[in-house]
Design an enzyme around this catalytic site. Structure first.
Site, mmCIF file in Angstrom:
data_model
loop_
_atom_site.group_PDB
_atom_site.id
_atom_site.type_symbol
_atom_site.label_atom_id
_atom_site.label_comp_id
_atom_site.label_asym_id
_atom_site.label_seq_id
_atom_site.Cartn_x
_atom_site.Cartn_y
_atom_site.Cartn_z
ATOM 1 N N ARG A 39 6.357 53.765 -10.877
ATOM 2 C CA ARG A 39 6.784 53.816 -12.274
ATOM 3 C C ARG A 39 6.734 52.398 -12.836
ATOM 4 O O ARG A 39 7.393 51.500 -12.331
ATOM 5 C CB ARG A 39 8.209 54.364 -12.336
ATOM 6 C CG ARG A 39 8.814 54.466 -13.734
ATOM 7 C CD ARG A 39 10.157 55.194 -13.612
ATOM 8 N NE ARG A 39 10.848 55.287 -14.884
ATOM 9 C CZ ARG A 39 11.809 54.447 -15.263
ATOM 10 N NH1 ARG A 39 12.172 53.450 -14.483
ATOM 11 N NH2 ARG A 39 12.401 54.610 -16.431
ATOM 12 N N SER A 108 9.855 66.325 -15.702
ATOM 13 C CA SER A 108 11.279 66.039 -15.906
ATOM 14 C C SER A 108 11.908 67.168 -16.713
ATOM 15 O O SER A 108 11.339 67.601 -17.721
ATOM 16 C CB SER A 108 11.453 64.727 -16.686
ATOM 17 O OG SER A 108 10.932 63.644 -15.945
ATOM 18 N N LYS A 137 18.279 53.983 -16.988
ATOM 19 C CA LYS A 137 17.912 54.756 -18.178
ATOM 20 C C LYS A 137 18.960 54.506 -19.245
ATOM 21 O O LYS A 137 19.996 55.156 -19.279
ATOM 22 C CB LYS A 137 17.851 56.255 -17.828
ATOM 23 C CG LYS A 137 16.622 56.612 -17.015
ATOM 24 C CD LYS A 137 15.722 57.503 -17.825
ATOM 25 C CE LYS A 137 14.511 57.949 -17.022
ATOM 26 N NZ LYS A 137 13.521 58.618 -17.839
#
Length: 204
Positions: A39, A108, A137
């Protein structure tokens, strides 16, 4: 392809504190990580490609699947095992046309509706969350918690991993919901001893 979703590592180089990503991923795998997602945010396509290729050298050696976050082009370029897509990324059916039937596509999902839609559209697995508040996040709404995780997990038949704030103190409770595995970033990458951190989380 038989995939073990038990301990799913998501890379984030901001946690490395100067450590080498390849070495860190290797230590994590030696500690029990079964799947690695690369990521990367805010870097060029060339740099993402180079990072993914580096990680793949390690995952290929240990026969651990590599998943690319968001970027189908990078996944194709390095011949990754699959891609993980968010709710605002390319629809699954188009991603499937590009990648083909052999590749893994994860989605997701933060609620039952998203989970059921992803399964219906052909997702191979779900990343369910965010379960708890997490430092990685910053833009999340209210976490779904253990009960929300259980509800979403039980709404589908495809494999699922819990994501968001999962760590060594809560992972057993998370696994009790029926998910196939846990997805972590800081609970491994934020530790000094990467291999031991992985062992501590090993859902086996």
């Amino acid at each position: 392809m038989e995939i073990d979703y038990g301990l799913y590592l998501i890379t984030d180089r901001s946690f490395l504190k100067g450590r080498d990503l390849k070495k860190v991923v290797e230590e994590a795998i030696l500690g029990g990580v079964t799947l690695v997602q690369v990521r990367e945010k805010d870097i060029s396509t060339r740099e993402f490609y180079n990072v993914a290729l580096e990680v793949k050298e390690v995952t290929k050696h240990y026969k651990v699947p590599i998943i690319i976050n968001d970027r189908l082009d990078i996944a194709q370029a390095i011949d990754a095992e699959g891609v993980h897509l968010g709710q605002s990324d390319m629809p699954i059916k188009f991603a499937r046309k590009i990648l083909g039937k052999e590749k893994i596509i994860g989605i997701s999902a933060g609620n039952v509706k998203e989970a059921v839609e992803a399964e219906r559209d052909g997702a191979d697995y779900l990343g369910i969350g965010t379960v708890f508040y997490t430092g990685t996040k910053k833009d999340i709404k209210t976490p779904i918690g253990i009960e929300g995780l259980k509800e979403v997990c039980n709404s589908v038949k495809i494999p699922s991993v819990a994501i968001g704030g999962v760590n060594e103190t809560n992972f057993k409770e998370v696994l009790s919901t029926g998910v196939n595995g846990i997805s972590v970033i800081s609970a491994i990458l934020g530790k000094d001893d990467i291999r031991q951190a992985s062992k501590n989380l090993n859902s086996k």
